[in-house]
Write a protein that holds these residues in place. Structure first.
Motif, mmCIF file in Angstrom:
data_model
loop_
_atom_site.group_PDB
_atom_site.id
_atom_site.type_symbol
_atom_site.label_atom_id
_atom_site.label_comp_id
_atom_site.label_asym_id
_atom_site.label_seq_id
_atom_site.Cartn_x
_atom_site.Cartn_y
_atom_site.Cartn_z
ATOM 1 N N SER A 19 29.044 125.688 -81.373
ATOM 2 C CA SER A 19 30.898 125.699 -81.821
ATOM 3 C C SER A 19 31.465 124.786 -82.883
ATOM 4 O O SER A 19 31.423 123.195 -82.509
ATOM 5 C CB SER A 19 31.009 125.811 -80.007
ATOM 6 O OG SER A 19 32.633 125.930 -79.639
ATOM 7 N N ALA A 20 32.074 125.722 -82.992
ATOM 8 C CA ALA A 20 33.331 124.110 -83.787
ATOM 9 C C ALA A 20 34.273 124.002 -82.778
ATOM 10 O O ALA A 20 35.461 123.752 -83.683
ATOM 11 C CB ALA A 20 33.457 125.000 -84.607
ATOM 12 N N ARG A 24 35.596 122.124 -77.328
ATOM 13 C CA ARG A 24 33.480 122.226 -76.263
ATOM 14 C C ARG A 24 33.530 120.626 -76.831
ATOM 15 O O ARG A 24 32.692 120.075 -75.653
ATOM 16 C CB ARG A 24 33.240 123.177 -76.601
ATOM 17 C CG ARG A 24 33.232 124.508 -75.894
ATOM 18 C CD ARG A 24 32.540 125.558 -76.372
ATOM 19 N NE ARG A 24 33.474 126.570 -76.010
ATOM 20 C CZ ARG A 24 34.020 127.929 -76.582
ATOM 21 N NH1 ARG A 24 33.742 127.661 -78.080
ATOM 22 N NH2 ARG A 24 34.588 128.794 -75.769
ATOM 23 N N LYS A 65 25.748 133.903 -80.579
ATOM 24 C CA LYS A 65 26.746 132.474 -80.585
ATOM 25 C C LYS A 65 25.284 131.244 -81.292
ATOM 26 O O LYS A 65 24.602 130.585 -82.143
ATOM 27 C CB LYS A 65 27.144 131.625 -80.519
ATOM 28 C CG LYS A 65 29.058 132.744 -80.704
ATOM 29 C CD LYS A 65 30.128 131.320 -80.144
ATOM 30 C CE LYS A 65 31.380 132.760 -80.351
ATOM 31 N NZ LYS A 65 32.127 131.968 -79.573
ATOM 32 N N LYS A 100 41.200 135.288 -79.637
ATOM 33 C CA LYS A 100 41.892 134.505 -80.949
ATOM 34 C C LYS A 100 43.134 135.186 -81.771
ATOM 35 O O LYS A 100 42.748 135.552 -82.192
ATOM 36 C CB LYS A 100 41.468 133.581 -81.538
ATOM 37 C CG LYS A 100 40.383 131.992 -80.569
ATOM 38 C CD LYS A 100 40.058 131.068 -81.669
ATOM 39 C CE LYS A 100 38.442 132.498 -82.142
ATOM 40 N NZ LYS A 100 37.362 131.744 -82.754
ATOM 41 N N VAL A 198 39.552 126.049 -70.967
ATOM 42 C CA VAL A 198 40.125 124.720 -72.027
ATOM 43 C C VAL A 198 38.636 125.878 -72.635
ATOM 44 O O VAL A 198 39.003 125.162 -74.438
ATOM 45 C CB VAL A 198 39.623 123.177 -72.191
ATOM 46 C CG1 VAL A 198 40.195 123.233 -73.902
ATOM 47 C CG2 VAL A 198 40.569 123.222 -70.526
#
Ligand SMILES: O=c1[nH]cc([C@@H]2O[C@H](COP(=O)(O)OP(=O)(O)OP(=O)(O)O)[C@@H](O)[C@H]2O)c(=O)[nH]1
Length: 601
Positions: A19-20, A24, A65, A100, A198
């Motif tokens: 994950s970018a 996280r 992912k 997003k 979050v």
């Protein structure tokens, strides 16, 4: 409490976060987990209509992912992780799935649909356990689950909505808000796990680890099937799919043929190779359509046919038709509903390819076409000789079409490229850290001031001086925003030769990678001389992974650098430390540039 012992079970294992998302990373780091970050290349384009419930979409995206990274690492990074973690966060309201936002209008659409209402936030999480066998094949096991949190927004006035959107915060966040920052002000209540909103349900994750590592008897894995569903009741917990997928490379190959001499090639591998082989064609189609301003035309006159577009751009009908169809296949244009022969822009083109879009990359695409493309066409020579081909390309250009272009015009085009790139990246860089304690900043090599304006917008108490070469400062007026901000001023000078303006914070965005080691040290020394203790240095670049295995955008950029080099965050950190700057924070912004904040000791 099971949390700590569970996290400690992972000590000594190669844990990878696929994950970018900086949030996280922070959540897991704060929990004491040690891991490497390898952002997933999986594109979040699953067809939402195929899923019965929204959380299934989030879980499936998280799985894809994680699996993509687990499969890539043994080949690309030449190491097999022990465990790969993937996640995907979505917001659902009125049966819609919000991810997003792609632009401010999209953020507005999302936030206004949440105003005054309760909505659900789902994060799907996938844990892939990788087992390398003696023959170097890898078995993968998948555990996937989701968590739901309910959030209620207050009624939001138009002013508040736009002020929030203009802060830049919504852009890389599911549902268009960040509950952990300014977005927290919009929230009336939260029912459930806050961290789930979050981006990562830490508690549920730890419970899953507990099941995996402390109750391994119930975690019996069928070793036979290529994909097997594990339905052990003991292993099931609320919101948990606990699907165990076992994929071993040889079996995959047997199914689809990879690595076997006499069967057909693996479909996914073939697609990946084709994508690489055709990459240049796709780029050139985009460059050409941008050059002919096709996206501006389709924005102003949506629903033209190929003949009308050809007429407007003064090109052949046949060529234009091929170009438009290629753009459709690339997701840049589309056929108008029920009118196959008419074309219009997709949202992607509207957001990024129109020349007057707020986040337009038009100028940068032109720079790619006119400067980077010729450099890459000399790549064999560059690799063979080990020297930059800039001079060769420049001479060639002078002889050919650009002899009609004044050097002034070439500079303007270059600045336009940098300006458009900065506009897209600036908000993410400006909001990567809390910079409220810095009242004055100096953007070194800040070109048109696009970055500086975004800093003053994000930090109302800050004024920014843009320091760049006299020729650049002279021409920056071509790019001034209509309501130009008095808190941004411009000073002409050469940062390698002259004294730098005094500031609390120095900004170096896309500067260092382009300098030789010698010039880089001259510049850092000058900044260190001007900076008092406590002053900040904000560095923004593409940071390579520590093992230099990615991201490929950074490594591909290195192929056309004139004299600089690409570095990892750790390499930059060491360089800065040599000049007395201690790195306090590092962020993957999720945008095209990452950011690192250091402080003068
Ligand atoms: O209140 C908040 N809500 C959501 C977020 C952040 O939103 C994104 C969600 O996007 P996604 O799950 O697709 O993850 P990416 O950022 O694209 O990273 P991957 O590489 O994992 O795909 C996520 O970053 C949340 O943290 C927030 O910050 N606050």
């Amino acid at each position: 409490m099971v949390l700590n012992p569970v996290i400690s079970k992972l000590a000594g294992k190669l844990v990878v976060l696929a994950s970018a998302s900086p949030r996280r990373q922070e959540i897991l780091r704060n929990a004491g987990l040690r891991f490497e970050v390898v952002p997933s290349w999986f594109k979040e384009t699953l067809d939402k209509g195929l899923f019965k419930a929204p959380y299934e979409y989030a879980v499936e995206t998280a799985k894809q992912k994680a699996l993509e990274v687990a499969r890539r690492m043994p080949f690309k990074h030449l190491k097999t992780p022990d465990i790969v973690i993937g996640a995907d966060t979505i917001v659902t309201v009125n049966s819609m799935i919000l991810e997003k936002p792609v632009d401010k209008q999209d953020a507005y659409r999302m936030l206004s649909s949440l105003s005054g209402k309760e909505h659900s936030v789902f994060t799907g999480v996938a844990i892939v356990l990788c087992h390398e066998k003696d023959n170097q094949e890898v078995d993968y096991q998948m555990i996937a689950f989701y968590e739901e949190t309910k959030v209620k927004f207050a009624d939001l006035s138009e002013d508040m909505l736009w002020e929030y959107i203009n802060s830049g915060e919504p852009m890389d966040k599911a549902g268009g808000y960040g509950i952990q920052a300014l977005g927290g002000m919009l929230v009336e209540y939260v029912h459930g796990d806050f961290l789930n909103v979050v981006g990562f349900p830490l508690n549920h994750f730890c419970k899953q680890l507990d099941i995996i590592y402390n109750h391994s008897s119930s975690f019996a894995v069928e070793k036979k099937g290529i994909m097997s569903k594990h339905n052990d009741g003991e292993f099931k917990s609320q919101n948990c799919e606990n699907v165990i997928i076992q994929l071993n490379r040889q079996q995959e190959g047997e199914q689809s043929g990879t690595g076997t001499r006499d069967s057909k090639p693996n479909k996914q591998d073939l697609e990946r190779i084709c994508e690489l082989m055709d990459g240049f064609k796709a780029s050139k189609a985009l460059f050409t359509a941008s050059r002919f301003c096709v996206f501006d035309l389709l924005h102003n006159k949506p629903g033209l046919d190929a003949a009308r577009v050809a007429e407007e751009i003064k090109a052949s009908v046949k060529g234009t038709e091929c170009l438009l169809e290629a753009c459709v296949s690339l997701g840049l244009s589309r056929h108008k509903k029920k009118e196959e022969s008419l074309f219009e822009n997709t949202d992607l083109a509207t957001s990024f390819l129109r020349s007057d879009a707020p986040f337009s990359l038009h100028g940068y695409i032109r720079h790619c076409n006119e400067t980077l493309w010729p450099l890459f066409s000399h790549l064999e020579s560059a690799v063979h000789e080990g020297v930059s081909q800039h001079e060769k390309v420049k001479r060639h250009k002078e002889r050919c079409q650009d002899s009609v272009c004044s050097s002034q015009e070439l500079k303007l085009r270059f600045m336009s490229g940098m300006h458009s790139f900065a506009k897209v990246t600036a908000a993410a860089v400006a909001t990567a850290f809390d910079l409220s304690r810095f009242k004055t900043a100096c953007d070194l090599g800040g070109c048109t001031g696009a970055m500086a304006y975004e800093f003053t917008k994000a930090h109302p108490g800050m004024s920014v001086t843009v320091f760049d070469l006299p020729a650049v400062i002279e021409m920056r007026e071509h790019f001034l925003p209509a309501n130009s901000d008095k808190k941004v001023s411009f000073v002409a000078g050469d940062f390698l030769k002259e004294d730098l303006p005094k500031a609390d914070l120095y900004i170096l965005a896309r500067v260092l990678h382009d300098l030789t080691d010698e010039k880089l040290h001259i510049l850092l020394r000058k900044i260190a001389e001007s900076a008092s203790p406590g002053c900040g240095l904000l560095l923004s670049e593409i940071f390579l992974d520590d093992d230099r295995g990615g991201p490929s955008r950074g490594l591909l950029q290195a192929l056309s650098l004139s004299e600089g080099k690409q570095r990892s965050a750790s390499e930059y950190r060491l360089l800065l430390e040599r000049h007395g700057f201690i790195t306090a924070h590092f962020r993957h912004t999720g945008n095209l540039l990452d950011a690192m904040l250091s402080v003068k000791a």
